[in-house]
Design a protein around this motif. Structure first.
Motif, PDB file in Angstrom:
ATOM      1  N   ALA A 157       0.814  -1.223   0.000  1.00  0.00           N
ATOM      2  CA  ALA A 157       0.000   0.000   0.000  1.00  0.00           C
ATOM      3  C   ALA A 157       0.845   1.269   0.000  1.00  0.00           C
ATOM      4  O   ALA A 157       0.307   2.372   0.110  1.00  0.00           O
ATOM      5  CB  ALA A 157      -0.915   0.004   1.227  1.00  0.00           C
ATOM      6  N   THR A 158       2.153   1.112  -0.169  1.00  0.00           N
ATOM      7  CA  THR A 158       3.032   2.251   0.038  1.00  0.00           C
ATOM      8  C   THR A 158       3.240   3.111  -1.203  1.00  0.00           C
ATOM      9  O   THR A 158       3.338   2.624  -2.328  1.00  0.00           O
ATOM     10  CB  THR A 158       4.418   1.780   0.516  1.00  0.00           C
ATOM     11  OG1 THR A 158       4.911   0.759  -0.361  1.00  0.00           O
ATOM     12  CG2 THR A 158       4.349   1.255   1.922  1.00  0.00           C
ATOM     13  N   LEU A 159       3.352   4.422  -0.944  1.00  0.00           N
ATOM     14  CA  LEU A 159       3.833   5.402  -1.913  1.00  0.00           C
ATOM     15  C   LEU A 159       5.275   5.697  -1.523  1.00  0.00           C
ATOM     16  O   LEU A 159       5.537   6.210  -0.431  1.00  0.00           O
ATOM     17  CB  LEU A 159       2.991   6.666  -1.870  1.00  0.00           C
ATOM     18  CG  LEU A 159       3.510   7.885  -2.646  1.00  0.00           C
ATOM     19  CD1 LEU A 159       3.707   7.569  -4.128  1.00  0.00           C
ATOM     20  CD2 LEU A 159       2.578   9.069  -2.465  1.00  0.00           C
ATOM     21  N   ILE A 160       6.204   5.351  -2.398  1.00  0.00           N
ATOM     22  CA  ILE A 160       7.623   5.376  -2.072  1.00  0.00           C
ATOM     23  C   ILE A 160       8.354   6.201  -3.114  1.00  0.00           C
ATOM     24  O   ILE A 160       7.948   6.239  -4.279  1.00  0.00           O
ATOM     25  CB  ILE A 160       8.201   3.943  -2.044  1.00  0.00           C
ATOM     26  CG1 ILE A 160       7.305   3.036  -1.199  1.00  0.00           C
ATOM     27  CG2 ILE A 160       9.618   3.932  -1.487  1.00  0.00           C
ATOM     28  CD1 ILE A 160       7.667   1.584  -1.309  1.00  0.00           C
ATOM     29  N   GLY A 161       9.451   6.846  -2.705  1.00  0.00           N
ATOM     30  CA  GLY A 161      10.180   7.689  -3.635  1.00  0.00           C
ATOM     31  C   GLY A 161      11.660   7.418  -3.683  1.00  0.00           C
ATOM     32  O   GLY A 161      12.250   6.883  -2.743  1.00  0.00           O
ATOM     33  N   ASP A 179      17.311  -0.853 -11.190  1.00  0.00           N
ATOM     34  CA  ASP A 179      16.922  -2.144 -10.602  1.00  0.00           C
ATOM     35  C   ASP A 179      16.052  -1.944  -9.362  1.00  0.00           C
ATOM     36  O   ASP A 179      15.086  -2.683  -9.134  1.00  0.00           O
ATOM     37  CB  ASP A 179      18.165  -2.947 -10.223  1.00  0.00           C
ATOM     38  CG  ASP A 179      18.939  -3.448 -11.435  1.00  0.00           C
ATOM     39  OD1 ASP A 179      18.391  -3.416 -12.557  1.00  0.00           O
ATOM     40  OD2 ASP A 179      20.101  -3.862 -11.257  1.00  0.00           O
ATOM     41  N   SER A 180      16.384  -0.938  -8.559  1.00  0.00           N
ATOM     42  CA  SER A 180      15.620  -0.713  -7.332  1.00  0.00           C
ATOM     43  C   SER A 180      14.218  -0.203  -7.630  1.00  0.00           C
ATOM     44  O   SER A 180      13.251  -0.591  -6.959  1.00  0.00           O
ATOM     45  CB  SER A 180      16.359   0.263  -6.418  1.00  0.00           C
ATOM     46  OG  SER A 180      16.431   1.559  -6.990  1.00  0.00           O
ATOM     47  N   VAL A 181      14.091   0.659  -8.629  1.00  0.00           N
ATOM     48  CA  VAL A 181      12.767   1.142  -9.010  1.00  0.00           C
ATOM     49  C   VAL A 181      11.904  -0.020  -9.486  1.00  0.00           C
ATOM     50  O   VAL A 181      10.730  -0.147  -9.094  1.00  0.00           O
ATOM     51  CB  VAL A 181      12.869   2.238 -10.085  1.00  0.00           C
ATOM     52  CG1 VAL A 181      11.500   2.545 -10.679  1.00  0.00           C
ATOM     53  CG2 VAL A 181      13.481   3.500  -9.494  1.00  0.00           C
ATOM     54  N   THR A 182      12.471  -0.884 -10.297  1.00  0.00           N
ATOM     55  CA  THR A 182      11.723  -2.058 -10.759  1.00  0.00           C
ATOM     56  C   THR A 182      11.265  -2.906  -9.580  1.00  0.00           C
ATOM     57  O   THR A 182      10.100  -3.322  -9.504  1.00  0.00           O
ATOM     58  CB  THR A 182      12.586  -2.903 -11.707  1.00  0.00           C
ATOM     59  OG1 THR A 182      12.933  -2.111 -12.848  1.00  0.00           O
ATOM     60  CG2 THR A 182      11.830  -4.140 -12.168  1.00  0.00           C
ATOM     61  N   ALA A 183      12.177  -3.157  -8.644  1.00  0.00           N
ATOM     62  CA  ALA A 183      11.844  -3.993  -7.489  1.00  0.00           C
ATOM     63  C   ALA A 183      10.741  -3.372  -6.646  1.00  0.00           C
ATOM     64  O   ALA A 183       9.820  -4.056  -6.185  1.00  0.00           O
ATOM     65  CB  ALA A 183      13.096  -4.213  -6.636  1.00  0.00           C
ATOM     66  N   MET A 184      10.793  -2.046  -6.460  1.00  0.00           N
ATOM     67  CA  MET A 184       9.775  -1.405  -5.647  1.00  0.00           C
ATOM     68  C   MET A 184       8.453  -1.254  -6.397  1.00  0.00           C
ATOM     69  O   MET A 184       7.386  -1.280  -5.775  1.00  0.00           O
ATOM     70  CB  MET A 184      10.255  -0.046  -5.155  1.00  0.00           C
ATOM     71  CG  MET A 184      11.350  -0.110  -4.092  1.00  0.00           C
ATOM     72  SD  MET A 184      10.996  -1.197  -2.675  1.00  0.00           S
ATOM     73  CE  MET A 184       9.386  -0.635  -2.181  1.00  0.00           C
ATOM     74  N   LEU A 185       8.510  -1.131  -7.727  1.00  0.00           N
ATOM     75  CA  LEU A 185       7.267  -1.136  -8.501  1.00  0.00           C
ATOM     76  C   LEU A 185       6.529  -2.463  -8.336  1.00  0.00           C
ATOM     77  O   LEU A 185       5.302  -2.506  -8.290  1.00  0.00           O
ATOM     78  CB  LEU A 185       7.563  -0.882  -9.977  1.00  0.00           C
ATOM     79  CG  LEU A 185       7.914   0.560 -10.363  1.00  0.00           C
ATOM     80  CD1 LEU A 185       8.474   0.600 -11.778  1.00  0.00           C
ATOM     81  CD2 LEU A 185       6.700   1.467 -10.242  1.00  0.00           C
ATOM     82  N   ILE A 186       7.289  -3.537  -8.228  1.00  0.00           N
ATOM     83  CA  ILE A 186       6.698  -4.864  -8.052  1.00  0.00           C
ATOM     84  C   ILE A 186       6.123  -5.030  -6.644  1.00  0.00           C
ATOM     85  O   ILE A 186       5.054  -5.618  -6.452  1.00  0.00           O
ATOM     86  CB  ILE A 186       7.752  -5.955  -8.336  1.00  0.00           C
ATOM     87  CG1 ILE A 186       8.130  -5.950  -9.819  1.00  0.00           C
ATOM     88  CG2 ILE A 186       7.246  -7.335  -7.921  1.00  0.00           C
ATOM     89  CD1 ILE A 186       9.351  -6.782 -10.139  1.00  0.00           C
ATOM     90  N   ASN A 187       6.830  -4.492  -5.648  1.00  0.00           N
ATOM     91  CA  ASN A 187       6.471  -4.767  -4.254  1.00  0.00           C
ATOM     92  C   ASN A 187       5.647  -3.668  -3.581  1.00  0.00           C
ATOM     93  O   ASN A 187       4.971  -3.936  -2.592  1.00  0.00           O
ATOM     94  CB  ASN A 187       7.745  -5.000  -3.439  1.00  0.00           C
ATOM     95  CG  ASN A 187       8.407  -6.311  -3.769  1.00  0.00           C
ATOM     96  OD1 ASN A 187       8.052  -7.357  -3.232  1.00  0.00           O
ATOM     97  ND2 ASN A 187       9.381  -6.279  -4.666  1.00  0.00           N
ATOM     98  N   GLY A 188       5.726  -2.438  -4.093  1.00  0.00           N
ATOM     99  CA  GLY A 188       4.962  -1.347  -3.491  1.00  0.00           C
ATOM    100  C   GLY A 188       3.725  -1.029  -4.303  1.00  0.00           C
ATOM    101  O   GLY A 188       3.332  -1.785  -5.204  1.00  0.00           O
ATOM    102  N   LEU A 189       3.105   0.095  -3.995  1.00  0.00           N
ATOM    103  CA  LEU A 189       1.918   0.519  -4.733  1.00  0.00           C
ATOM    104  C   LEU A 189       2.296   1.459  -5.873  1.00  0.00           C
ATOM    105  O   LEU A 189       1.984   1.204  -7.028  1.00  0.00           O
ATOM    106  CB  LEU A 189       0.930   1.205  -3.787  1.00  0.00           C
ATOM    107  CG  LEU A 189      -0.360   1.723  -4.423  1.00  0.00           C
ATOM    108  CD1 LEU A 189      -1.177   0.571  -4.997  1.00  0.00           C
ATOM    109  CD2 LEU A 189      -1.186   2.508  -3.388  1.00  0.00           C
TER     110      LEU A 189
END
Length: 270
Positions: A157-161, A179-189
């Motif tokens: 449910a997170t909005l992350i930057g 790579d980190s943006v891809t990983a957080m797009l998969i795991n965050g909102l």
């Protein structure tokens, strides 16, 4: 020395620092246009330096005079630990690239760093008049109102930057960011990628965003936000989970309920 003594002195100092930063903010606001200034790289860089010079001309001496014995960290883009003592780490136009392109995402920041830990900070947004402040041990405030980080616990449910710390990062850093943006797009909102760091970290401190990470040790973009988030109840570490300081290689500031989850996603990315 009693810990109460530095806190009392820092709290007293905050009013002078706030006044100096807000005065400097008026200088930067007067230089603002709603259209982009500069076409060539040389022209853009000249505008950036002109902004810095104009603000520092009215900000540097008031800060040094406000704190006897304090020193000035000269290089805005420098990273790594500072020598012992008290240092002003200032970004005269945090988000300078936005300012010269007619955008509104910029601020003036001043942070007192004591023995490599930020202990007092002021972030002023001249276009809105908003001022974010924090003193170590005294909480984080927006225009005098206390702030608290997000209460979220669900990573999904997170909005992350995140964002690029400076021009000319290494290829390896750019790959880590991707790579980190891809990983957080998969795991965050939702992942927000923008500059500057401070303008995202104020949202983490206010509970509007849930976390921010950066593969960088550029002090001027992190010290203000680190203190704002920590004093608003957030967790500030490097990407190995150790407490963050000015010598840390990378950075994560997050609401406590999602910090471990974000760390697990980002820590393997090297």
């Amino acid at each position: 020395m009693s810990t109460a003594l530095p806190f009392a002195a820092d709290t007293t100092l905050l009013a002078d620092v706030t006044a100096a930063v807000e005065t400097a903010g008026r200088t930067l606001r007067d230089r603002y246009t709603t259209h982009a200034r500069g076409v060539s790289l040389d022209e853009v860089v000249a505008e950036i330096y002109a902004n810095d010079d104009a603000v520092l001309a009215v900000l540097r001496e008031p800060l040094l005079q406000a704190r006897a014995g304090s020193q000035w960290a000269e290089d805005e883009l420098a990273g790594g630990a500072l020598p012992a003592g008290e240092w002003w780490v200032v970004d005269p136009a945090e988000g300078n690239i936005n300012h010269v392109h007619g955008m509104d995402d910029w601020s003036v920041t001043a942070t007192l760093v004591r023995d490599n830990r930020p202990v007092l900070t002021v972030v002023h947004l001249p276009l809105t008049g908003d001022t974010y402040t924090a003193v170590a041990g005294g909480g984080t405030h927006l225009n005098g109102q206390k702030l608290q980080v997000s209460a979220k616990t669900d990573l999904g449910a997170t909005l992350i930057g995140t964002g690029q710390a400076k021009p000319g990062e290494t290829d390896a850093t750019f790959r880590r960011i991707g790579d980190s943006v891809t990983a957080m797009l998969i795991n965050g909102l939702v992942v927000r990628v923008s500059v500057p760091a401070t303008m995202q970290l104020i949202h983490v401190a206010a509970g509007r965003m849930d976390a921010f990470w950066q593969f960088s040790d550029v002090r001027s973009g992190l010290v203000a936000g680190a203190l704002l988030v920590a004093e608003a109840g957030g967790t500030v570490t490097d990407l190995a989970g150790a407490p963050w300081h000015t010598g840390s290689r990378d950075f994560l500031a997050a609401a406590p309920g999602v910090h471990v989850g974000v760390l697990k996603v980002l820590a393997p990315i090297v």
